[in-house]
Design a protein around this motif. Structure first.
Motif, PDB file in Angstrom:
ATOM      1  N   GLY A  45      -1.241   7.700   2.888  1.00  0.00           N
ATOM      2  CA  GLY A  45      -2.353   6.929   3.424  1.00  0.00           C
ATOM      3  C   GLY A  45      -3.231   7.822   4.269  1.00  0.00           C
ATOM      4  N   VAL A  46      -4.529   7.603   4.198  1.00  0.00           N
ATOM      5  CA  VAL A  46      -5.464   8.362   5.017  1.00  0.00           C
ATOM      6  C   VAL A  46      -6.477   7.410   5.634  1.00  0.00           C
ATOM      7  N   ALA A  47      -6.690   7.573   6.925  1.00  0.00           N
ATOM      8  CA  ALA A  47      -7.683   6.784   7.652  1.00  0.00           C
ATOM      9  C   ALA A  47      -8.883   7.662   7.945  1.00  0.00           C
TER      10      ALA A  47
ATOM     11  N   GLY B  67      -0.635  -1.352   2.357  1.00  0.00           N
ATOM     12  CA  GLY B  67      -0.324  -0.687   1.096  1.00  0.00           C
ATOM     13  C   GLY B  67      -1.515   0.018   0.491  1.00  0.00           C
ATOM     14  N   ARG B  68      -2.445   0.432   1.333  1.00  0.00           N
ATOM     15  CA  ARG B  68      -3.646   1.114   0.873  1.00  0.00           C
ATOM     16  C   ARG B  68      -3.518   2.624   1.049  1.00  0.00           C
ATOM     17  N   THR B  69      -4.193   3.348   0.180  1.00  0.00           N
ATOM     18  CA  THR B  69      -4.212   4.809   0.319  1.00  0.00           C
ATOM     19  C   THR B  69      -5.345   5.234   1.239  1.00  0.00           C
ATOM     20  N   VAL B  70      -6.553   4.728   0.998  1.00  0.00           N
ATOM     21  CA  VAL B  70      -7.719   5.127   1.782  1.00  0.00           C
ATOM     22  C   VAL B  70      -8.273   3.919   2.509  1.00  0.00           C
ATOM     23  N   VAL B  71      -8.367   4.008   3.834  1.00  0.00           N
ATOM     24  CA  VAL B  71      -9.041   2.980   4.619  1.00  0.00           C
ATOM     25  C   VAL B  71     -10.066   3.662   5.517  1.00  0.00           C
ATOM     26  N   ALA B  72     -11.053   2.909   5.924  1.00  0.00           N
ATOM     27  CA  ALA B  72     -12.119   3.457   6.763  1.00  0.00           C
ATOM     28  C   ALA B  72     -12.494   2.457   7.847  1.00  0.00           C
ATOM     29  N   SER B  73     -12.980   2.991   8.934  1.00  0.00           N
ATOM     30  CA  SER B  73     -13.494   2.146  10.005  1.00  0.00           C
ATOM     31  C   SER B  73     -14.830   1.551   9.579  1.00  0.00           C
ATOM     32  N   GLU B  74     -15.282   0.579  10.326  1.00  0.00           N
ATOM     33  CA  GLU B  74     -16.572  -0.055  10.012  1.00  0.00           C
ATOM     34  C   GLU B  74     -17.702   0.966  10.127  1.00  0.00           C
ATOM     35  N   ARG B  75     -17.627   1.839  11.110  1.00  0.00           N
ATOM     36  CA  ARG B  75     -18.692   2.824  11.281  1.00  0.00           C
ATOM     37  C   ARG B  75     -18.740   3.795  10.105  1.00  0.00           C
ATOM     38  N   PHE B  76     -17.569   4.276   9.675  1.00  0.00           N
ATOM     39  CA  PHE B  76     -17.533   5.219   8.565  1.00  0.00           C
ATOM     40  C   PHE B  76     -18.029   4.549   7.279  1.00  0.00           C
TER      41      PHE B  76
ATOM     42  N   TRP C  67     -16.962  -0.167  -0.892  1.00  0.00           N
ATOM     43  CA  TRP C  67     -15.887  -0.597  -0.010  1.00  0.00           C
ATOM     44  C   TRP C  67     -15.587  -2.089  -0.145  1.00  0.00           C
ATOM     45  N   SER C  68     -14.330  -2.436   0.054  1.00  0.00           N
ATOM     46  CA  SER C  68     -13.907  -3.832   0.162  1.00  0.00           C
ATOM     47  C   SER C  68     -13.600  -4.117   1.631  1.00  0.00           C
ATOM     48  N   ASP C  69     -14.064  -5.255   2.109  1.00  0.00           N
ATOM     49  CA  ASP C  69     -13.773  -5.674   3.479  1.00  0.00           C
ATOM     50  C   ASP C  69     -12.341  -6.208   3.519  1.00  0.00           C
ATOM     51  N   LEU C  70     -11.449  -5.525   4.236  1.00  0.00           N
ATOM     52  CA  LEU C  70     -10.040  -5.921   4.288  1.00  0.00           C
ATOM     53  C   LEU C  70      -9.731  -6.840   5.454  1.00  0.00           C
ATOM     54  N   GLY C  71     -10.749  -7.106   6.278  1.00  0.00           N
ATOM     55  CA  GLY C  71     -10.552  -8.007   7.389  1.00  0.00           C
ATOM     56  C   GLY C  71     -10.610  -7.317   8.736  1.00  0.00           C
ATOM     57  N   GLU C  72     -10.456  -8.131   9.772  1.00  0.00           N
ATOM     58  CA  GLU C  72     -10.532  -7.627  11.141  1.00  0.00           C
ATOM     59  C   GLU C  72      -9.119  -7.587  11.728  1.00  0.00           C
ATOM     60  N   PHE C  73      -8.818  -6.491  12.426  1.00  0.00           N
ATOM     61  CA  PHE C  73      -7.460  -6.296  12.934  1.00  0.00           C
ATOM     62  C   PHE C  73      -7.503  -5.920  14.411  1.00  0.00           C
ATOM     63  N   PRO C  74      -6.586  -6.495  15.191  1.00  0.00           N
ATOM     64  CA  PRO C  74      -6.486  -6.049  16.583  1.00  0.00           C
ATOM     65  C   PRO C  74      -5.953  -4.617  16.621  1.00  0.00           C
TER      66      PRO C  74
ATOM     67  N   HIS D  91     -12.828  -0.158  -3.451  1.00  0.00           N
ATOM     68  CA  HIS D  91     -12.793  -1.168  -4.511  1.00  0.00           C
ATOM     69  C   HIS D  91     -11.826  -0.765  -5.624  1.00  0.00           C
ATOM     70  N   ASP D  92     -11.772   0.549  -5.910  1.00  0.00           N
ATOM     71  CA  ASP D  92     -10.997   0.994  -7.068  1.00  0.00           C
ATOM     72  C   ASP D  92      -9.505   1.096  -6.797  1.00  0.00           C
ATOM     73  N   GLU D  93      -9.072   0.573  -5.662  1.00  0.00           N
ATOM     74  CA  GLU D  93      -7.678   0.712  -5.290  1.00  0.00           C
ATOM     75  C   GLU D  93      -7.065  -0.666  -5.064  1.00  0.00           C
ATOM     76  N   ALA D  94      -6.188  -1.060  -5.972  1.00  0.00           N
ATOM     77  CA  ALA D  94      -5.527  -2.348  -5.821  1.00  0.00           C
ATOM     78  C   ALA D  94      -4.242  -2.154  -5.016  1.00  0.00           C
ATOM     79  N   PRO D  95      -4.011  -2.944  -3.983  1.00  0.00           N
ATOM     80  CA  PRO D  95      -2.792  -2.781  -3.191  1.00  0.00           C
ATOM     81  C   PRO D  95      -1.552  -3.125  -4.017  1.00  0.00           C
ATOM     82  N   PRO D  96      -0.442  -2.435  -3.831  1.00  0.00           N
ATOM     83  CA  PRO D  96       0.769  -2.712  -4.598  1.00  0.00           C
ATOM     84  C   PRO D  96       1.385  -4.047  -4.207  1.00  0.00           C
ATOM     85  N   ALA D  97       2.207  -4.564  -5.093  1.00  0.00           N
ATOM     86  CA  ALA D  97       2.850  -5.839  -4.819  1.00  0.00           C
ATOM     87  C   ALA D  97       3.838  -5.712  -3.660  1.00  0.00           C
ATOM     88  N   ALA D  98       4.514  -4.574  -3.597  1.00  0.00           N
ATOM     89  CA  ALA D  98       5.455  -4.322  -2.497  1.00  0.00           C
ATOM     90  C   ALA D  98       5.102  -3.017  -1.845  1.00  0.00           C
TER      91      ALA D  98
END
Length: 397
Positions: free
Chosen positions: A308-310, A350-359, A367-374, A388-395
């Motif tokens: 995973g990379v942020a 279960g994501r490989t690549v995530v980004a902050s709102e600013r990035f 990008w897909s909006d994955l929601g807001e997190f504390p 978008h091209d990355e579907a999260p795994p079932a487990a």
């Protein structure tokens, strides 16, 4: 031989060959001056061993009327039959002088003699270049003069080896320091340290895209596999990232077990945040593909590796941090802390690549909006984005 000119060349080397700013220019000027002084040189080589994880040594080759030829050799050459049969092995390993007259039957033990004969060379002289601590490099000197070098000429060459070794030692030490800093702290940090930023508190702020990655399931993997295998896996895993990061303008600052921290300075691209972020995303996609294809060296796939990379963009403090005389050149700040928290969220999702709102807002990456997190330690929740091209795994791993 012109003795006074030879003495001037020795003094010139001792004084640092100031008229020749680079080693190649020093080599050219030194050999040309020796020829003018009456030394009938045809081909001169200087062979310098290096302290580098991939390069065993560098060579500088001079011939009349040609540019000095620069080359590097890898560690595999040290076991090659050609090197083992070379006179230079005797110089490097025993610190002895080796002379091979082409017309002397005893010289036939060196395969290089036939190549020299075809080149019209009559005499070959290999001499050690000894550093102050006894470390040995090598030089080779050839001539096409009928009958080979005279004893006077051989003595003239010998007289040059001490000042030449001192010059090479100083240049090599400086180069080694730079290479080691590049290897262990990165080239930008290395430049700053070599420039004098060595005291605790020496730090600057900079805007940068931040990369923080982690190998999924590493703890379980470490439990199952031998330590030597884990080291192999980590090296292969980091290879998938480091090449991509560097190719796209980033610098790796730190390896933390299976974690990696890198920065892509914005000021390197005249403040074009969109261009920097685009490069970072390209590096992330390349790294993802590399890790997905990761296999053990014997070609047997043990399992599908995931990481995973942020990605975030912000202002960081970049400089010396530590205690006493043990310092680390790194970056810190809320932006780095946020990237670390986002990387943990990537694992939960279960994501490989995530980004902050600013990035994600600056970088057009579907990008897909994955929601807001504390975010622990932050007063506000952070909106997180995935590709978008990355579907999260079932487990999750």
């Amino acid at each position: 031989m012109n003795a006074s000119e030879l003495l001037e060349i020795n003094k010139w080397l001792v004084d640092g060959a100031r008229s020749a700013p680079t080693p190649s220019q020093m080599m050219a000027e030194c050999c040309e001056r020796l020829v003018r002084a009456g030394l009938p040189l045809w081909r001169v080589g200087v062979f310098v061993r290096t302290l580098h994880p991939e390069i065993a040594g560098r060579n500088f080759i001079w011939k009349p009327g040609a540019e000095v030829e620069l080359g590097t050799v890898d560690y595999q050459i040290l076991d090659s039959p050609e090197f083992i049969a070379s006179p230079l092995v005797i110089v490097f390993r025993q610190g002895l002088e080796v002379r091979a007259r082409v017309d002397d039957p005893a010289s036939a033990r060196f395969p290089i003699v036939e190549d020299l004969r075809a080149e019209g060379v009559t005499d070959y002289l290999a001499l050690p270049l000894v550093y102050m601590d006894g470390f040995i490099n090598a030089s080779s000197w050839t001539t096409r003069q009928p009958g080979g070098f005279t004893e006077e000429q051989v003595n003239a060459i010998r007289s040059l080896t001490v000042p030449l070794a001192r010059y090479i030692e100083i240049i090599t030490l400086r180069r080694t320091a730079t290479l080691l800093l590049d290897t262990y702290v990165g080239n930008r940090a290395g430049e700053r340290i070599m420039g004098g930023q060595i005291r605790r508190g020496h730090a600057d702020t900079m805007d940068a895209a931040i990369w923080l990655s982690d190998l999924r399931g590493f703890t379980a993997l470490s439990d199952r596999l031998p330590a030597a295998t884990i080291v192999e896996i980590l090296n292969l895993y980091f290879d998938c990232q480091v090449a991509a990061i560097r190719a796209h303008g980033g610098e790796v600052l730190k390896f933390m077990g299976d974690g990696l921290l890198a920065v892509f300075p914005v000021d390197e691209y005249l403040g074009d945040e969109a261009q920097v972020c685009s490069r970072v995303l390209n590096a992330a996609r390349e790294s993802r593909a590399g890790v997905e294809a990761l296999q053990f060296p014997n070609g047997e796939v043990v399992e599908r590796f995931r990481f995973g990379v942020a990605l975030h963009l912000g202002n960081v403090l970049y400089g010396n941090i530590g205690g006493g005389n043990r310092l680390d050149f790194t970056c810190i700040g809320p932006a780095v802390n946020l990237a670390a928290r986002l990387e943990k969220i990537a694992g939960r999702l279960g994501r490989t690549v995530v980004a902050s709102e600013r990035f994600a807002g600056i970088c057009n990456g579907d990008w897909s909006d994955l929601g807001e997190f504390p975010i622990a330690g932050f007063s506000k929740a952070e909106r997180v984005y995935g590709l978008h091209d990355e579907a999260p795994p079932a487990a999750h791993a």
